[in-house]
Design a protein around this motif. Structure first.
Motif, PDB file in Angstrom:
ATOM      1  N   UNK A 195      45.819  37.264  65.688  1.00  0.00           N
ATOM      2  CA  UNK A 195      47.224  37.582  65.956  1.00  0.00           C
ATOM      3  C   UNK A 195      47.963  36.424  66.574  1.00  0.00           C
ATOM      4  N   UNK A 196      49.007  36.745  67.338  1.00  0.00           N
ATOM      5  CA  UNK A 196      49.837  35.728  67.955  1.00  0.00           C
ATOM      6  C   UNK A 196      51.104  35.464  67.161  1.00  0.00           C
ATOM      7  N   UNK A 197      51.636  34.259  67.321  1.00  0.00           N
ATOM      8  CA  UNK A 197      52.890  33.889  66.653  1.00  0.00           C
ATOM      9  C   UNK A 197      52.624  33.680  65.169  1.00  0.00           C
ATOM     10  N   UNK A 198      53.305  34.462  64.329  1.00  0.00           N
ATOM     11  CA  UNK A 198      53.125  34.372  62.880  1.00  0.00           C
ATOM     12  C   UNK A 198      54.184  33.500  62.220  1.00  0.00           C
ATOM     13  N   UNK A 199      55.398  33.530  62.754  1.00  0.00           N
ATOM     14  CA  UNK A 199      56.493  32.747  62.170  1.00  0.00           C
ATOM     15  C   UNK A 199      57.623  32.650  63.180  1.00  0.00           C
ATOM     16  N   UNK A 200      58.530  31.719  62.930  1.00  0.00           N
ATOM     17  CA  UNK A 200      59.701  31.606  63.785  1.00  0.00           C
ATOM     18  C   UNK A 200      60.869  31.085  62.974  1.00  0.00           C
ATOM     19  N   UNK A 201      62.062  31.261  63.518  1.00  0.00           N
ATOM     20  CA  UNK A 201      63.299  30.807  62.868  1.00  0.00           C
ATOM     21  C   UNK A 201      64.291  30.423  63.959  1.00  0.00           C
ATOM     22  N   UNK A 202      64.926  29.261  63.813  1.00  0.00           N
ATOM     23  CA  UNK A 202      65.957  28.819  64.752  1.00  0.00           C
ATOM     24  C   UNK A 202      67.117  28.219  63.983  1.00  0.00           C
ATOM     25  N   UNK A 203      68.321  28.358  64.536  1.00  0.00           N
ATOM     26  CA  UNK A 203      69.503  27.763  63.907  1.00  0.00           C
ATOM     27  C   UNK A 203      70.569  27.519  64.964  1.00  0.00           C
ATOM     28  N   UNK A 204      71.365  26.458  64.754  1.00  0.00           N
ATOM     29  CA  UNK A 204      72.495  26.133  65.632  1.00  0.00           C
ATOM     30  C   UNK A 204      73.758  26.044  64.792  1.00  0.00           C
ATOM     31  N   UNK A 205      74.726  26.893  65.107  1.00  0.00           N
ATOM     32  CA  UNK A 205      76.021  26.896  64.425  1.00  0.00           C
ATOM     33  C   UNK A 205      77.039  26.267  65.378  1.00  0.00           C
ATOM     34  N   UNK A 206      77.451  25.039  65.082  1.00  0.00           N
ATOM     35  CA  UNK A 206      78.274  24.296  66.038  1.00  0.00           C
ATOM     36  C   UNK A 206      79.580  23.783  65.440  1.00  0.00           C
TER      37      UNK A 206
END
Length: 352
Positions: A195-206
């Protein structure tokens, strides 16, 4: 390589500020004009939209780094580790240490270094630094910890979210009722367990969105002391969040390989009850699936919006059995998600 949350802790301040405490405030519009509604009506409308009936404020002698250290001590104890074995301390905040009765931010030295000092960690190879990423700061800190571990630069990290927003709010602004103080902390480490962290997503709208949240002058234009306070365009944030957060959550879940039916809990930043409900509803609509009952635990009713602290605090409350009707069991799929100043968005799919 399984990267897991092995310890969780939080610090919830003792001072309770109920909505009734705001009925004597002098609220004004952003242009300084009078609001043509009684404070009773203002407070009632506020509760109907945000869900907040009370919030917590830090005791006068405590700062954000103090709250972070108290939460960190609990996370370290929960994980059962020696703090000297930590490779990184990553502390997310927005305004540094602001002493009670002051508006000045103090970030020298950085708050993570102060926490390391409070924890009496002597190991110089334990690197301590701060992250400024708006309300999604704790989640982004976890993503960075994961990256360090994957790169072989670390095996164990402490990620903290701590804030004292009550000390940077304009008392003449209705939005001041949203904000609160608190801290949450987690130990992130390499583990053999599944288990643990399976995926991630980040975004910056500037582009058009960068100043949806900003520092501005008091709504009381007669004040000429130069002090500035946290300000926001609430409607714009609401529309931005509904347009962008569900899609980011979907991308994150899809990249994990999990099915929407596998999701047991969504721990979303406690910003505004109506907004959070709308985000989750729209997220499930993307899968043409009804929203399961009890999918989204909420702490905002009693704790308010403590920014970077809301998600790890919520996780700690569930894990410690303090959220009635909510629990996490081995194998459960959880989505962490947040949105905030920047404007930044992020999400993590996690398997317990």
């Amino acid at each position: 390589m399984n990267i897991r949350i092995t310890g969780v802790g939080s610090y919830i301040p003792k001072i309770v500020q109920k909505n009734e405490a705001f009925k004597d405030h002098s609220f004004l519009n952003i242009d300084g004009s009078e609001i043509h509604s009684s404070n009773e009506v203002i407070v009632e409308k506020f509760k109907a939209i945000t869900g907040i009936s009370e919030r917590r404020y830090a005791e006068d002698h405590l700062t954000a780094s103090d709250l972070g250290a108290l939460a960190a001590e609990k996370a370290i104890a929960d994980a059962g580790i020696d703090p000297e074995t930590l490779d990184y301390i990553i502390l997310a905040h927005n305004f540094g240490d602001v002493k009670s009765g002051s508006i000045q931010s103090d970030i020298l030295p950085c708050l993570a270094a102060r926490v390391k000092n409070s924890l009496k960690i002597k190991n110089p190879k334990c690197v301590a630094y701060d992250i400024l990423f708006g309300c999604p700061g704790w989640i982004e800190g976890v993503i960075q910890a994961q990256a360090f571990i994957k790169a072989g630069m670390a095996k164990r990290c402490l990620v903290i979210g701590a804030e004292t927003l009550s000390r940077v709010v304009d008392p003449h602004d209705r939005d001041s009722m949203i904000y609160s103080d608190g801290a949450g902390a987690t130990i992130i480490e390499l583990a053999e367990e599944d288990g643990g962290i399976l995926s991630h997503e980040s975004a910056s709208y500037t582009h058009d969105e960068v100043y949806h949240l900003f520092f501005g002058c008091s709504n009381n234009k007669s004040l000429e002391d130069g002090n500035r306070f946290i300000k926001m365009y609430g409607r714009k944030i609401y529309e931005f969040a509904l347009s962008n957060v569900p899609a980011a959550m979907k991308t994150c879940l899809d990249n994990s390989g999990m099915d929407i039916k596998d999701v047991k809990k969504i721990l979303i930043h406690q910003a505004n009850e109506k907004m959070d409900e709308a985000i989750v509803n729209r997220f499930y609509r993307l899968y043409k699936t009804p929203v399961p009952e009890g999918i989204m635990p909420m702490s905002i009713h009693k704790l308010g919006n403590s920014s970077v602290a809301t998600v790890p605090t919520l996780l700690d409350l569930i894990k410690s059995g303090q959220m009635e009707g909510h629990e996490l069991n081995k194998g459960d799929i959880v989505i962490f998600a947040s949105v905030g100043a920047g404007m930044h968005i992020n999400a993590i799919t996690y398997k317990y």
